[in-house]
Design a protein around this motif. Structure first.
Motif, short mmCIF file in Angstrom:
data_model
loop_
_atom_site.label_atom_id
_atom_site.label_comp_id
_atom_site.label_asym_id
_atom_site.label_seq_id
_atom_site.Cartn_x
_atom_site.Cartn_y
_atom_site.Cartn_z
N PHE A 94 13.43 45.12 -117.48
CA PHE A 94 14.89 44.55 -117.41
C PHE A 94 15.53 45.75 -116.70
CE2 PHE A 94 18.96 44.84 -119.31
CZ PHE A 94 19.52 43.61 -119.14
N THR A 95 16.33 45.10 -115.85
CA THR A 95 17.24 45.98 -114.84
C THR A 95 18.71 45.54 -115.15
OG1 THR A 95 15.62 45.95 -113.13
CG2 THR A 95 17.95 46.73 -112.48
N PRO A 96 19.47 46.46 -115.65
CA PRO A 96 20.72 46.37 -116.00
C PRO A 96 21.58 45.97 -114.79
CG PRO A 96 20.11 48.32 -117.22
CD PRO A 96 19.07 47.70 -116.15
N THR A 97 22.65 45.05 -114.74
CA THR A 97 23.38 44.77 -113.65
C THR A 97 24.89 44.67 -114.23
OG1 THR A 97 23.14 42.51 -114.06
CG2 THR A 97 21.54 43.37 -112.44
N GLN A 98 25.76 44.69 -113.21
CA GLN A 98 27.25 44.45 -113.72
C GLN A 98 27.68 43.23 -114.64
OE1 GLN A 98 29.41 45.10 -110.24
NE2 GLN A 98 29.36 47.20 -110.26
N VAL A 99 26.63 42.21 -114.31
CA VAL A 99 26.75 40.84 -114.98
C VAL A 99 25.91 40.66 -116.01
CG1 VAL A 99 28.01 39.85 -112.86
CG2 VAL A 99 25.59 39.80 -113.10
N GLY A 100 25.32 41.66 -116.48
CA GLY A 100 24.27 41.54 -117.88
C GLY A 100 22.86 42.13 -117.33
N GLY A 101 22.22 41.68 -116.62
CA GLY A 101 21.00 42.10 -116.34
C GLY A 101 19.93 40.98 -115.72
N VAL A 102 18.97 41.59 -115.18
CA VAL A 102 17.75 40.60 -114.77
C VAL A 102 16.56 41.08 -115.39
CG1 VAL A 102 16.47 40.21 -112.54
CG2 VAL A 102 18.88 40.85 -112.33
N ARG A 103 15.95 40.02 -115.73
CA ARG A 103 14.44 40.27 -116.20
C ARG A 103 13.64 39.96 -115.24
NH1 ARG A 103 14.40 40.64 -122.24
NH2 ARG A 103 16.74 40.63 -122.70
N ARG A 104 12.26 40.78 -115.13
CA ARG A 104 11.41 40.05 -114.12
C ARG A 104 10.11 40.51 -114.44
NH1 ARG A 104 13.24 45.08 -112.09
NH2 ARG A 104 11.89 46.33 -110.75
N ILE A 105 8.91 40.06 -113.88
CA ILE A 105 7.66 40.42 -114.34
C ILE A 105 7.05 41.34 -113.18
CG2 ILE A 105 5.29 39.56 -114.79
CD1 ILE A 105 7.33 39.13 -117.08
N VAL A 106 6.49 42.22 -113.24
CA VAL A 106 5.78 43.08 -111.99
C VAL A 106 4.53 43.45 -112.62
CG1 VAL A 106 8.06 44.12 -111.35
CG2 VAL A 106 6.50 45.17 -112.64
N ARG A 107 3.52 43.35 -111.41
CA ARG A 107 2.18 43.65 -111.61
C ARG A 107 1.69 44.81 -110.89
NH1 ARG A 107 -1.26 39.59 -113.55
NH2 ARG A 107 -2.91 40.42 -112.26
N VAL A 108 1.29 45.82 -111.77
CA VAL A 108 0.89 47.07 -111.23
C VAL A 108 -0.58 47.44 -111.26
CG1 VAL A 108 1.52 49.92 -111.34
CG2 VAL A 108 3.25 48.27 -111.68
N LYS A 109 -1.14 47.91 -110.14
CA LYS A 109 -2.55 48.20 -110.22
C LYS A 109 -2.67 49.80 -110.56
CE LYS A 109 -6.92 48.42 -108.01
NZ LYS A 109 -7.87 47.86 -107.09
N LEU A 110 -3.34 49.85 -111.83
CA LEU A 110 -3.68 51.21 -112.07
C LEU A 110 -4.35 52.35 -111.41
CD1 LEU A 110 -3.61 50.44 -116.04
CD2 LEU A 110 -1.47 51.03 -114.50
N GLU A 111 -3.95 53.46 -111.25
CA GLU A 111 -4.82 54.39 -110.61
C GLU A 111 -6.26 54.28 -111.32
OE1 GLU A 111 -2.49 57.80 -110.08
OE2 GLU A 111 -1.79 56.80 -108.21
#
Length: 90
Positions: free
Chosen positions: A70-87
């Motif tokens: 979740f990334t807060p924004t001035q109009v509430g926020g954005v939810r997104r999915i991210v994929r991260v390869k672990l070291e």
């Protein structure tokens, strides 16, 4: 501080290792803008650092972790999915 809805529960990203696996997809507030909040890893909600570590350990080194962010924004926020390869993998 961010004016978040009480339903947003997770971990505020306060630091991301430069050039680490999450550097391109997570913000930590040091690169400008508002930090991200990790809501879950592999559909498991995370509220503490130990819960985050356990969820990432279950994925394992070299695995790909799916994070709900979740990334807060001035109009509430954005939810997104991210994929991260672990070291630690090949």
């Amino acid at each position: 501080e961010f004016g978040l809805d009480a339903s947003v529960k997770g971990l505020l990203v306060t630091e991301v290792q430069p050039n680490g696996p999450a550097w391109e997809v997570l913000r930590d507030g040091t690169r400008g803008g508002v930090p991200d909040i990790i809501l879950s890893v592999e559909r498991t909600p995370v509220h503490t650092e130990s819960e985050l570590r356990a969820a990432l350990k279950a994925v394992g080194p070299g695995g790909i972790a799916t994070l709900r962010i979740f990334t807060p924004t001035q109009v509430g926020g954005v939810r997104r999915i991210v994929r991260v390869k672990l070291e630690g993998g090949q």
